[in-house]
Design a protein around this motif. Structure first.
Motif, PDB file in Angstrom:
ATOM      1  N   ARG A  57     -36.740  36.361 -25.313  1.00 34.99           N
ATOM      2  CA  ARG A  57     -37.604  35.263 -25.043  1.00 34.99           C
ATOM      3  C   ARG A  57     -37.277  34.125 -25.601  1.00 34.99           C
ATOM      4  N   PHE A  58     -36.256  33.991 -26.446  1.00 33.19           N
ATOM      5  CA  PHE A  58     -35.874  32.927 -27.154  1.00 33.19           C
ATOM      6  C   PHE A  58     -34.441  32.872 -27.780  1.00 33.19           C
ATOM      7  N   LEU A  59     -33.805  32.037 -28.333  1.00 29.32           N
ATOM      8  CA  LEU A  59     -32.446  32.084 -28.958  1.00 29.32           C
ATOM      9  C   LEU A  59     -32.516  31.000 -30.047  1.00 29.32           C
ATOM     10  N   LEU A  60     -31.744  31.231 -31.044  1.00 28.98           N
ATOM     11  CA  LEU A  60     -31.506  30.742 -32.080  1.00 28.98           C
ATOM     12  C   LEU A  60     -30.025  30.697 -32.372  1.00 28.98           C
ATOM     13  N   SER A  61     -29.591  29.239 -32.811  1.00 29.11           N
ATOM     14  CA  SER A  61     -28.270  29.036 -33.314  1.00 29.11           C
ATOM     15  C   SER A  61     -28.203  28.392 -34.539  1.00 29.11           C
ATOM     16  N   ALA A  62     -27.079  28.720 -35.568  1.00 32.15           N
ATOM     17  CA  ALA A  62     -26.896  28.381 -36.693  1.00 32.15           C
ATOM     18  C   ALA A  62     -25.392  27.981 -36.860  1.00 32.15           C
ATOM     19  N   THR A  63     -25.360  26.689 -37.424  1.00 35.65           N
ATOM     20  CA  THR A  63     -23.776  26.356 -37.639  1.00 35.65           C
ATOM     21  C   THR A  63     -23.656  25.941 -39.220  1.00 35.65           C
ATOM     22  N   ILE A  64     -22.448  26.318 -39.753  1.00 31.95           N
ATOM     23  CA  ILE A  64     -21.969  25.803 -40.873  1.00 31.95           C
ATOM     24  C   ILE A  64     -20.545  25.067 -40.565  1.00 31.95           C
ATOM     25  N   ALA A  65     -20.424  23.707 -40.861  1.00 29.04           N
ATOM     26  CA  ALA A  65     -18.982  23.167 -40.303  1.00 29.04           C
ATOM     27  C   ALA A  65     -18.767  22.136 -41.719  1.00 29.04           C
ATOM     28  N   GLU A  79     -37.297  28.355 -26.919  1.00 30.70           N
ATOM     29  CA  GLU A  79     -37.984  29.416 -26.196  1.00 30.70           C
ATOM     30  C   GLU A  79     -37.986  29.142 -24.869  1.00 30.70           C
ATOM     31  N   TYR A  80     -37.527  30.338 -24.006  1.00 30.39           N
ATOM     32  CA  TYR A  80     -37.121  30.118 -22.493  1.00 30.39           C
ATOM     33  C   TYR A  80     -38.305  29.540 -21.691  1.00 30.39           C
ATOM     34  N   ASP A  81     -39.230  30.370 -21.594  1.00 29.90           N
ATOM     35  CA  ASP A  81     -40.445  30.104 -20.583  1.00 29.90           C
ATOM     36  C   ASP A  81     -41.351  28.808 -20.801  1.00 29.90           C
ATOM     37  N   PRO A 287     -29.177  26.223 -14.636  1.00 36.62           N
ATOM     38  CA  PRO A 287     -29.587  25.741 -15.830  1.00 36.62           C
ATOM     39  C   PRO A 287     -31.256  25.750 -15.635  1.00 36.62           C
ATOM     40  N   PHE A 288     -31.988  26.098 -16.773  1.00 35.49           N
ATOM     41  CA  PHE A 288     -33.466  25.925 -16.963  1.00 35.49           C
ATOM     42  C   PHE A 288     -33.909  24.869 -18.303  1.00 35.49           C
ATOM     43  N   TYR A 289     -32.466  24.603 -19.091  1.00 31.36           N
ATOM     44  CA  TYR A 289     -33.010  23.533 -20.353  1.00 31.36           C
ATOM     45  C   TYR A 289     -31.648  22.999 -20.726  1.00 31.36           C
ATOM     46  N   GLU A 290     -31.951  21.459 -20.804  1.00 29.55           N
ATOM     47  CA  GLU A 290     -30.967  20.626 -21.153  1.00 29.55           C
ATOM     48  C   GLU A 290     -31.082  20.177 -22.617  1.00 29.55           C
ATOM     49  N   LYS A 291     -30.056  20.570 -23.479  1.00 25.95           N
ATOM     50  CA  LYS A 291     -29.916  20.115 -24.806  1.00 25.95           C
ATOM     51  C   LYS A 291     -28.937  18.911 -24.922  1.00 25.95           C
ATOM     52  N   ALA A 292     -29.673  17.735 -24.900  1.00 28.94           N
ATOM     53  CA  ALA A 292     -28.848  16.478 -24.763  1.00 28.94           C
ATOM     54  C   ALA A 292     -28.623  15.858 -26.155  1.00 28.94           C
ATOM     55  N   GLY A 293     -27.698  15.341 -26.533  1.00 33.70           N
ATOM     56  CA  GLY A 293     -27.334  14.703 -27.957  1.00 33.70           C
ATOM     57  C   GLY A 293     -26.579  13.629 -27.730  1.00 33.70           C
ATOM     58  N   ALA A 294     -26.800  12.624 -28.571  1.00 31.67           N
ATOM     59  CA  ALA A 294     -25.986  11.480 -28.741  1.00 31.67           C
ATOM     60  C   ALA A 294     -25.859  10.816 -29.953  1.00 31.67           C
ATOM     61  N   LEU A 295     -24.692  10.472 -30.449  1.00 31.80           N
ATOM     62  CA  LEU A 295     -24.418   9.860 -31.798  1.00 31.80           C
ATOM     63  C   LEU A 295     -23.459   8.862 -31.781  1.00 31.80           C
ATOM     64  N   ASN A 296     -23.845   7.787 -32.335  1.00 28.67           N
ATOM     65  CA  ASN A 296     -22.926   6.516 -32.270  1.00 28.67           C
ATOM     66  C   ASN A 296     -22.979   5.844 -33.778  1.00 28.67           C
ATOM     67  N   LEU A 297     -21.957   6.005 -34.506  1.00 27.30           N
ATOM     68  CA  LEU A 297     -21.696   5.457 -35.769  1.00 27.30           C
ATOM     69  C   LEU A 297     -20.683   4.584 -35.896  1.00 27.30           C
ATOM     70  N   LEU A 298     -20.249   3.859 -35.032  1.00 31.12           N
ATOM     71  CA  LEU A 298     -19.429   2.874 -34.577  1.00 31.12           C
ATOM     72  C   LEU A 298     -17.856   3.733 -34.681  1.00 31.12           C
ATOM     73  N   VAL A 299     -17.103   4.106 -35.621  1.00 34.83           N
ATOM     74  CA  VAL A 299     -16.196   4.588 -35.570  1.00 34.83           C
ATOM     75  C   VAL A 299     -16.202   6.369 -35.407  1.00 34.83           C
ATOM     76  N   ILE A 300     -17.355   6.805 -35.362  1.00 32.27           N
ATOM     77  CA  ILE A 300     -17.571   8.268 -34.861  1.00 32.27           C
ATOM     78  C   ILE A 300     -18.623   8.334 -33.910  1.00 32.27           C
ATOM     79  N   SER A 301     -18.541   9.086 -32.851  1.00 29.33           N
ATOM     80  CA  SER A 301     -19.598   9.042 -31.930  1.00 29.33           C
ATOM     81  C   SER A 301     -19.380  10.447 -30.839  1.00 29.33           C
ATOM     82  N   ALA A 302     -20.450  10.989 -30.515  1.00 31.77           N
ATOM     83  CA  ALA A 302     -20.423  12.088 -29.688  1.00 31.77           C
ATOM     84  C   ALA A 302     -21.539  12.031 -28.534  1.00 31.77           C
ATOM     85  N   LYS A 303     -21.193  12.808 -27.773  1.00 29.56           N
ATOM     86  CA  LYS A 303     -22.354  12.565 -26.558  1.00 29.56           C
ATOM     87  C   LYS A 303     -22.203  14.283 -25.952  1.00 29.56           C
TER      88      LYS A 303
END
Length: 338
Positions: A57-65, A79-81, A287-303
């Protein structure tokens, strides 16, 4: 393009004494034999343990970096539904800790005032404990046990851009998981037999500009347990890839590239993945769900566009077709300056 790297069958150091790539470490393996003794190269070193546990019914992600100039502990829930989604991260800048393990079987720990994440390696697998003071406005704790069945193989590859830029990646699919999430007054359970964990373990020295595709799933095809890892873009021209099928605990390395076909203007449209020169992989991803993310800290960025959805199609293992029918997984496009 087809690239048959050599198979590594014994322990080896990832780096030489001067911090450059050890040529003897280049290849792939069915076990994580590499000791990732990264040193020097500040601020290009990247280390992470990304887990995603998928239930019925759901997922959980965890990251250490640890990215040299920052470390983080992060989680997200879907949660999918209902499409209920929450995400939280704790960040430390120019940290001394955590000192992340050189091998896949090491324990990882991230702690801050707001969060505590532990991935403890135990005899049967991994004991994961997570605690956030506030996760979408409520206290959150999770306790998850991830099994490593004896004899289960995984996909381990060194991607050598050059002697100073390289990555060791270890992808683990189809790991049985059970556990409980306590979120405010709500209790959620990863049911036995219906939940799998995936590990993305990464250690390397990366170029500043990076782009990749990644897709993966774990699930069932009849009585068979089937998983796959697919990657593209970041391995182009490196003479290596991270493509492989896991069938009932046995890794079947795919030495040819996999083509990702999708609409970069509408990521919710169906994706297709196929091997370039054979019928080994023929998949469609809805796909049924989009996890979109953007970060812009001048010298560091991610999309990032990480899509969650269902895979269907055919995989071929030793010439035998394996049906994939509506199996939960993800596919993503990531671009970064980091």
């Amino acid at each position: 393009m087809t690239m048959a790297q050599r198979e590594i069958t014994s322990e080896c150091l990832l780096c030489k004494d001067n911090g450059e790539l050890n040529p003897d470490a280049v290849g792939w393996s069915r076990r994580p034999f590499h000791v990732c003794n990264l040193h020097k190269h500040f601020p290009r070193k990247k280390k992470w343990n990304y887990w995603c546990v998928t239930g019925d019914r759901f997922l959980l992600s965890a990251t250490i970096a640890h990215l040299d100039y920052l470390s983080l502990g992060a989680i997200y829930f879907l949660e999918y539904d209902t499409g209920r989604f929450a995400e939280q991260a704790a960040v430390k800048f120019f940290p001394r800790l955590p000192r992340m393990a050189e091998t896949v079987d090491g324990t990882e720990h991230f702690s801050s005032r707001a969060a505590n994440l532990v991935f403890e390696c135990i005899e049967s697998g991994v004991a994961m404990s997570l605690a956030f003071k506030r996760f979408d406005g409520k206290p959150f704790e999770a306790s998850i046990e991830i099994k490593r069945p004896p004899g289960t193989e995984n996909l381990n590859v060194v991607v050598p851009w050059n002697k100073r830029l390289f990555q060791f990646t270890s992808k683990h699919q189809c790991l049985p998981a059970t556990g409980t999430l306590v979120w405010g007054n709500e209790k959620l359970v990863f049911a036995p037999g219906a939940s799998f964990a995936c590990l993305d373990f990464g250690r390397g020295v990366w170029p500043y500009n990076t782009a990749w595709n990644w897709a993966a799933f774990s699930g069932y095809s009849g009585a068979d347990v089937i998983g796959i890892n697919m990657g593209a873009k970041w391995t182009d021209g490196a003479g290596a890839n991270e493509n492989g099928i896991l069938l009932n605990g046995r890794l079947h390395k795919i030495h040819e590239d996999i083509v990702f076909e999708y609409d970069g203007n509408d990521f919710m449209r169906p994706w297709r993945m196929r091997t370039q020169s054979s019928q080994t992989v023929r998949l469609e991803f809805a796909p049924f769900y989009e996890k979109a993310g953007a970060l812009n800290l001048l010298v560091i960025s991610a999309k990032t566009h990480q899509m969650f959805g269902r895979f269907s199609g055919i995989l071929r293992v030793d010439g035998k077709p394996i049906a994939v029918d509506n199996v939960l997984g993800w596919a993503e496009e990531h671009q970064a300056r980091w």
